[in-house]
Structure formats: structure tokens, C-alpha cells
Scaffold this active site. Structure first.
Site, PDB file in Angstrom:
ATOM      1  N   HIS A 507       0.828  -1.209   0.000  1.00 36.39           N
ATOM      2  CA  HIS A 507       0.000   0.000   0.000  1.00 36.39           C
ATOM      3  C   HIS A 507       0.867   1.266   0.000  1.00 36.39           C
ATOM      4  O   HIS A 507       0.700   2.148  -0.832  1.00 36.39           O
ATOM      5  CB  HIS A 507      -0.915  -0.037   1.236  1.00 36.39           C
ATOM      6  CG  HIS A 507      -1.766   1.175   1.427  1.00 36.39           C
ATOM      7  ND1 HIS A 507      -3.113   1.204   1.125  1.00 36.39           N
ATOM      8  CD2 HIS A 507      -1.476   2.422   1.899  1.00 36.39           C
ATOM      9  CE1 HIS A 507      -3.604   2.402   1.402  1.00 36.39           C
ATOM     10  NE2 HIS A 507      -2.631   3.168   1.875  1.00 36.39           N
ATOM     11  N   GLU A 508       1.794   1.312   0.945  1.00 39.70           N
ATOM     12  CA  GLU A 508       2.599   2.538   1.077  1.00 39.70           C
ATOM     13  C   GLU A 508       3.507   2.744  -0.128  1.00 39.70           C
ATOM     14  O   GLU A 508       3.750   3.879  -0.538  1.00 39.70           O
ATOM     15  CB  GLU A 508       3.399   2.521   2.378  1.00 39.70           C
ATOM     16  CG  GLU A 508       2.537   2.532   3.648  1.00 39.70           C
ATOM     17  CD  GLU A 508       1.513   3.656   3.696  1.00 39.70           C
ATOM     18  OE1 GLU A 508       1.741   4.716   3.083  1.00 39.70           O
ATOM     19  OE2 GLU A 508       0.455   3.457   4.337  1.00 39.70           O
ATOM     20  N   HIS A 511       1.589   4.572  -2.782  1.00 38.39           N
ATOM     21  CA  HIS A 511       1.707   6.032  -2.632  1.00 38.39           C
ATOM     22  C   HIS A 511       3.099   6.471  -3.102  1.00 38.39           C
ATOM     23  O   HIS A 511       3.257   7.497  -3.753  1.00 38.39           O
ATOM     24  CB  HIS A 511       1.592   6.435  -1.158  1.00 38.39           C
ATOM     25  CG  HIS A 511       0.207   6.354  -0.587  1.00 38.39           C
ATOM     26  ND1 HIS A 511      -0.879   6.967  -1.154  1.00 38.39           N
ATOM     27  CD2 HIS A 511      -0.254   5.761   0.550  1.00 38.39           C
ATOM     28  CE1 HIS A 511      -1.956   6.747  -0.402  1.00 38.39           C
ATOM     29  NE2 HIS A 511      -1.600   6.010   0.638  1.00 38.39           N
ATOM     30  N   HIS A 514       3.384   6.808  -6.716  1.00 37.03           N
ATOM     31  CA  HIS A 514       2.621   7.972  -7.174  1.00 37.03           C
ATOM     32  C   HIS A 514       3.528   9.217  -7.118  1.00 37.03           C
ATOM     33  O   HIS A 514       3.486  10.081  -7.987  1.00 37.03           O
ATOM     34  CB  HIS A 514       1.397   8.147  -6.267  1.00 37.03           C
ATOM     35  CG  HIS A 514       0.279   8.942  -6.861  1.00 37.03           C
ATOM     36  ND1 HIS A 514      -0.812   9.308  -6.122  1.00 37.03           N
ATOM     37  CD2 HIS A 514       0.065   9.445  -8.095  1.00 37.03           C
ATOM     38  CE1 HIS A 514      -1.646  10.000  -6.883  1.00 37.03           C
ATOM     39  NE2 HIS A 514      -1.135  10.094  -8.090  1.00 37.03           N
TER      40      HIS A 514
HETATM   41 ZN   LIG Z   1      -2.740   5.242   2.127  1.00 39.54          ZN
END
Ligand SMILES: [Zn+2]
Length: 721
Positions: A507-508, A511, A514
Site C-alpha cells: 500500500h505505502e 503512494h 505515485h
Molecule cells: Zn494510504
């Protein structure tokens, strides 16, 4: 809670600005180095770091450097803003908008470094600086966005934007700036501005009172138990903790149950005594409704004040004001999104409730399921179904293997990228590891700091943030960090993590990518600078690769034997994740709808009776289920009433819908391939906020998202008879 530090910071400090691009000829660089060496700047923050991609030189930066750098940074930016205002030339995109983008180089640099360290490596000195800084930064921000002369220039350019030959990204940037001024109240006359200031003052004291009441209640609103027999079902260790808590609070010999911040109280899953369960549940659900720490009137007043402020700014409601800057754009879009999933959701809820009622009946009890019974009997149903041993699972999730053979492996297969350790770069704590990110063609892309282990001074949770944001204008490449709180194995022992922690690493890094794949010109539009209802999309999207067969086969291996995780165990892990999802989803949806309804009130609506309002709002949307109340009720709904997520609690699910839909599409199109990875990178990750977010989604997906993939992701059946 997984989230982005960057969004928290940027919402508090609206301006992201940057530097004059530095001349990059060798001569100038040599000259600068010579000058720097002669002058010996005492404060390393005053100059750009000479390390690759301006990676902060953590060895040189000391806490006493921050405040002088903040003060100098604010002064410098105000001088730059004043120069924009004083410029007698006709305002245009370059001399106003680009100039604003370039302003505040020192402040931006100091802010990124400081807030990162304040979150991941705090100490008393840093906490003091934070306190001192908050009002100063708020005032600095107002000095820019409430500046009439500056707004007039921005408005003049915005008014003639159709006639200017701006690129799509420039048009977007101009629009973002214009709306920031308008939303701050720059367009209003003096009398209206005064009204806004009055509302802000009142609002601020009410939200403070709201939080302080809840804080006081964490101490006073507890359940004391005198008889240990009432605690039957709790593990011995937990009973001991309750005894210690009681002693600490001045009630030796008793047991003290603290109330956690949601309606749901985890302790109810194990408490056999039904009367005590009801008592604990009521202490939770009915808190802050009466007595000296009541939030009853405050909630009603906050809703009214926000509606009044929205009206002054030209909007029908606070929700309309809040949603305008989000991907959803209008409150109706959020209501429609929930409406489309509620029938299927309620079907699942009813099935879960039936299974629980059957369990109650089978136990010989004769009562109808109540909210304080749900968790207790759900736990019985879960044990019957899965009986999962978390420690046995962890044996197959060794930290380094998860990171390298799981997360980095997936990113290589999808995007062709590789992570190479950079042990030569300074780090802010010995547990932090630096990497350089390389593209498939060997081109260097970014610096990535991995800060995964728990320690004192780090706040809880997991997040991503940036030390340097990508920007073509500033010729800057990204320097990004991922932070988690994994408990490190004892010295010489491997670090074994849960499956949830493994998905959080994915998940991290979602980010992180991104930020690191960002390929835009203007820093304000870079990487994760997207709206709240989009920002969790790229991270949630990457989460689901953790259980992708090819990926799991590559990393989920026994830490001693190297044997792959047995199919039976893996199936249990995956299936147990969808357990109780009807309950989880409904309590979230009910809270999100409550938040939307409070903030859909018009300015002339009377002050509401809080309980009556809640009942009506939930009934209106078909989610008034007595045994599954909203995750937060209004009187303790800090996201909504405290301010940070007012008319915005829906955003978590909006992002998840995008992620689930995109992931399902990738599966249809061949799964873990460069073809899909590259398309996703180009249309979603590289563009940041440089174009309309729905446009980006459609460019990738070919159509707007719907909720069916989300229902499937959560293990909810999507068929409605
Ligand atoms: Zn998040």
C-alpha cells in the site's frame, strides 16, 4: 490507519511553492561551491543540498536550524509575493502564476524536512517547534491567499484564460490557484470577509471544545468492574491490564475498561457477560450526549456555521463547497455512489445477522440480537469457520522476503523498475534504508527512503511523504519516504510480520510510486497532490498484488525451510479477510452518510436535534440498522465534526472503488504484465493532478468506475434478488 502525511501537511499549508531553477552549468556550480565554502553558511537548510536529487543532508541538519530557516523562508516568500504584486507589467501566467510556483523555495524545503522528521523521529525540541509554528504558518498562508491585490491579478488572468495559449497542465494550474483564493474568501467584500472571520473564530473555538470534551471523556467515561467474575472470556493478560489501569486511576482492586474512539468496542468480542457488554456499549455509543462534556449543542452549531460559511462563499451547502475541489465534484455523486451499493450491502448484512442470531439461538439463549451482542457472536462464527492461527501465518512472512521478493518483485514485473541500496546516503535514523530507483532502461528516477520499524518518537500508523517533490519547472526529481511501525525481530532473529502488514508495505509503496513516477511540470500538481477522494486509489490498487498467485508464490515462504505457504493456510488467510465485511462496510457507510447529511443542510435550517437528525438521515438512506450503528455517532465523530474530514469521510471508499475497479480491469487484461503496468503508470501515476482526475481514470480504464468490483474485493455478494 494508513494515510499520507503529505496530504495532512498540504491541507494545513495550502501553498506549495518552489525555487528559481538553478543554473546548471559547471562554472556556476563551481562558483557556488566556492562561495559556500568561503561563507560557511551556518544553517545547512539555507542552501539546496548538494546530495543527489537534493536529498537532505541529515548529518548536517540540527534541530536549532529549523526555526531560523522557517522564519527566513516566510520572510523571503512574502518578499517574492510582494514583488509579484508590485510588478507593473500586465499580469500574465508567467509573471504571476509561475512566479508564485517558484516562490518560497527555502520555506518548502524546510517544511518538507521538518514535518517528515516531526512525524517519524520526533523529540521534545521538535514538538516545541511544531507548536510555535502552527499559528505562524496559518497567518503566512492567509497573508498570501487573502491578499486582495494578488487575487485581483490571478482573477484577471483567470477571466481571460480562454484567450491565452496555455497548455492543459497550465490551465489546470491556473484553475487550482484561482479556486484556492476564492475558497479562502478573497472574492468577498470587507463586510463578508469580516463575517467569514467571525465564523472562523467561532468555528475554531467550537471544534476545540468538541475535541477537548472527547479528550476529557477518555478519562472520565470508563467502565469500572468490581467483580472479576464479570470479566469471564477475557485472556488473563488483558484482565491484568484492566486491573493495572484501575489502580493507576485510583481504584485499586477493581478493573477499568477504557472506551476506544469508535462505536465498536473490541473488548466486546470476548466478554461473556451480556449485562457488562451492554454497559460498555452504551458508554461508547451514548458518550458526549449529556453532562458537562456534552457535544450535543456543539454539533448542531458546527453544522449551521459551516452552512452559513458555504453560503457566503456562494455554495448551497458545506458539502457542495467541500466536494467542488474533489474528484466527486458534487454531493449527489457521493449519494449515488452509496445508493448503488446499499442493496447488495444490506443483503450481506442480513445474512451475517442471520448467522449470528442462529449462533445465539444455538447457545440456548433467548434474546434478539442487539448491538452489544454482534462482536461476541461474530467471533464465535469466525472461529467455527476459519480457526486461523496468526502466528503460524507469520512464519511465512519474513520482512526482507516480503519487501524484496514480494513488493519490489511486483513493481519490477509491472513497471520494469529496480531498487538499488544506497548505503552511502545519510539517513535520519540507523533503521532507515536508502534506495535509488531505476527505470527499465537504466535511467535513474528517484531516491526512496524505507523507514519500516517501530521506535520511540515515531507516531503510530503507516504513511508516505516526500522530502523533495518532482517538478520539471524546478528540475527536481523525487525523494520519497515510506514509514511504518513494524515490530523488529529480536537481535539475530528474523522479523516476522502479519499478512496485513505485508499488504501495508504494498500500500505505502503504491503512494510512493505515485510520488516517484510523477512527471509533471508544476510542483503544485505533482504526484500525490491530488484530491482526498483519489489519493488512496494508487495505494489500495497495489495492495491487492500481495495475494496475486504469482506474487505470493515468490515471497510467502517459510523463514527457516523456504517451503511455500500451504494452500490450505493461504486460502484461510484470504477468506478470513472477507469475514464480517457486511458489518464493517455498513458501519462505515452509515457514518459517511451521516457526515454528508449534516453538511448538506442549507444555511437557513434551524439548529438540529442531534439524535432525531441521525435517525432521519440513516432511515432516508435505508441504513438504519439498530444492531449496526454508524462507526462514529455525531457527538464523537471527530473526522466530520472536528473539521479535517467534514463532508469528506466518504473519500476512503471512493478511492477504494477506483482501486478495486482498476485492479479488476487489470486482471481481465492479463494481470501482472508490463503492458498493464505501463498503461497504469502513464495514465494514473505520472500525471499527478495535472488533469481532471476522472479524465485520468477513464483514460486508463476506458469508462467510469462502478461499485461491483469493490463489493467483490470486500467479499460481499453483489447479486440482489
Ligand atoms: Zn494510504
Amino acid at each position: 490507519m494508513k494515510h499520507l502525511l503529505a496530504t495532512a501537511i498540504s491541507s494545513a499549508l495550502l501553498l506549495t511553492a518552489c525555487s528559481e531553477p538553478q543554473t546548471t552549468t559547471t562554472n556556476t556550480q563551481t562558483e557556488q561551491t566556492a562561495t559556500a565554502a568561503q561563507v560557511q553558511p551556518a544553517n545547512p537548510l539555507f542552501v539546496k543540498s548538494a546530495l543527489q536529487y537534493e536529498t537532505p543532508d541529515f548529518n548536517a541538519i540540527k534541530d536549532e536550524h529549523f526555526m531560523p530557516a522557517f522564519n527566513k523562508g516566510m520572510t523571503e516568500q512574502m518578499a517574492e509575493v510582494q514583488a509579484i504584486i508590485n510588478n507593473s507589467a500586465k499580469p500574465d501566467f508567467s509573471n504571476t502564476i509561475v512566479a508564485l510556483e517558484k516562490s518560497g523555495e527555502l520555506l518548502t524545503r524546510t517544511r518538507s524536512i521538518f514535518y517528515n522528521l516531526a512525524g517519524s523521529d520526533s523529540n521534545p525540541a521538535r514538538r516545541e517547534i511544531q507548536k510555535e509554528l502552527a499559528p505562524k504558518m496559518a497567518a503566512h498562508n492567509d497573508n498570501i491567499f487573502l491578499n486582495k491585490a494578488l487575487f485581483e491579478k490571478v482573477a484577471a488572468i483567470h477571466a481571460e484564460s480562454d484567450t491565452l495559449a496555455l497548455s492543459a497542465e497550465e490551465t489546470r494550474l491556473l484553475d487550482v490557484y484561482y479556486k484556492r483564493f476564492v475558497r479562502a474568501g478573497a472574492q468577498l467584500n470587507e463586510e463578508q470577509k469580516q463575517q467569514i472571520r467571525d465564523i472562523n473564530t467561532k468555528h475554531s473555538s467550537l471544534t476545540t471544545q468538541f475535541s477537548q470534551n472527547l479528550l476529557a471523556l477518555t478519562k472520565s467515561n470508563v467502565v469500572l468492574v468490581a467483580d472479576k467474575a464479570q470479566l469471564e472470556g477475557l485472556p488473563a493478560g488483558q484482565i491484568e491490564q484492566l486491573a493495572n489501569a484501575a489502580t493507576e486511576a485510583g481504584h485499586p482492586g477493581q478493573y477499568l475498561i477504557k472506551i476506544t474512539n469508535t462505536t465498536r468496542q473490541p473488548i466486546l468480542a470476548a466478554l461473556k457477560n451480556r449485562e457488562l457488554r451492554e454497559k460498555v456499549w452504551r458508554a461508547s455509543a451514548e458518550r458526549a450526549l449529556s453532562g458537562e462534556n456534552s457535544n450535543r449543542e456543539i454539533v448542531a452549531e458546527l453544522a449551521q456555521l459551516r452552512a452559513q460559511k458555504a453560503k457566503l462563499l456562494g455554495y448551497d451547502s458545506w458539502a457542495a463547497f467541500g466536494l467542488e475541489s474533489q474528484m466527486a465534484k458534487k454531493p449527489e455523486a457521493v449519494f449515488d455512489m452509496f445508493a448503488s451499493m446499499i442493496p447488495a450491502l444490506m443483503q450481506n448484512v442480513n445474512a451475517e445477522a442471520a448467522a449470528i442470531q442462529a449462533k445465539i439461538d444455538a447457545s440456548g439463549e433467548q434474546f434478539k440480537l442487539q448491538p452489544w451482542d454482534w462482536l461476541f457472536y461474530a467471533e464465535q462464527v469466525r472461529k467455527d469457520k476459519y480457526n486461523l492461527d496468526e502466528n503460524a501465518v507469520k512464519e511465512y512472512f519474513e520482512f526482507n522476503r516480503v519487501l524484496e521478493d514480494g513488493v519490489f518483485f511486483t513493481m519490477n514485473r509491472l513497471y520494469g523498475i529496480t531498487f538499488k541500496p544506497r548505503n552511502d546516503l545519510p539517513v535520519y535514523h540507523p533503521d532507515v534504508k536508502a534506495y535509488e530507483l531505476f527505470d527499465a532502461d537504466g535511467k535513474s528516477l528517484a531516491i526512496f527512503f524505507a523507514d519500516y520499524f517501530a521506535r520511540e518518537g515515531k507516531r503510530g500508523g503507516a504513511w508516505m511523504s516526500s522530502f523533495v517533490k518532482q517538478s520539471g519547472l524546478k528540475e527536481q526529481k523525487p525523494v520519497v519516504v515510506n514509514v511504518m511501525n513494524i515490530q523488529k525481530g529480536a537481535s539475530g532473529e528474523p522479523t516476522l510480520i502479519s499478512y496485513d502488514e505485508a499488504t501495508t508495505i504494498f500500500h505505502e509503496l503504491g503512494h510512493g510510486l505515485h510520488g516517484m513516477f510523477s512527471n509533471v511540470k508544476y510542483p503544485t500538481l505533482s504526484g500525490t497532490s491530488v484530491s482526498r477522494d483519489f489519493v488512496e486509489f494508487p495505494s489500495t490498487f497495489e495492495e491487492d498484488w500481495a495475494m496475486y498467485p504469482e506474487v505470493i508464490a515468490n515471497y510467502a515462504k517459510h523463514h527457516e525451510t523456504g517451503e511455500p505457504i500451504p494452500d490450505e493456510l493461504l486460502t484461510k488467510v484470504i477468506q478470513s479477510r472477507s469475514f464480517n465485511q457486511g458489518f464493517d462496510t455498513l458501519e462505515y457507510v452509515a457514518a459517511a452518510l451521516l457526515d454528508m447529511e449534516w453538511h448538506s443542510l442549507p444555511a437557513d435550517a434551524p439548529l438540529q436535534d442531534i439524535e432525531k437528525f441521525e435517525q432521519q438521515a440513516l432511515t432516508k438512506h435505508g441504513v438504519n440498522v439498530p444492531f449496526i450503528p454508524p462507526r462514529y455517532k455525531s457527538a464523537f465523530f471527530s473526522h466530520s465534526m472536528g473539521g479535517g474530514y467534514s463532508a469528506g469521510y466518504y473519500a476512503y471508499m471512493w478511492s477504494e472503488i477506483l482501486a478495486a475497479d482498476a485492479f479488476a480491469y487489470v486482471q481481465e487484461q492479463g494481470g501482472l504484465t508490463r503492458k498493464m503496468g505501463d498503461k497504469y503508470r502513464k495514465e494514473i501515476l505520472e500525471v499527478g493532478n495535472s488533469r481532471d482526475l476522472m479524465e485520468s481514470f477513464k483514460a486508463f480504464r476506458g469508462q467510469e468506475p462502478d461499485t461491483s468490483a469493490l463489493l467483490k474485493r470486500r467479499g460481499l455478494k453483489a447479486t440482489v434478488q
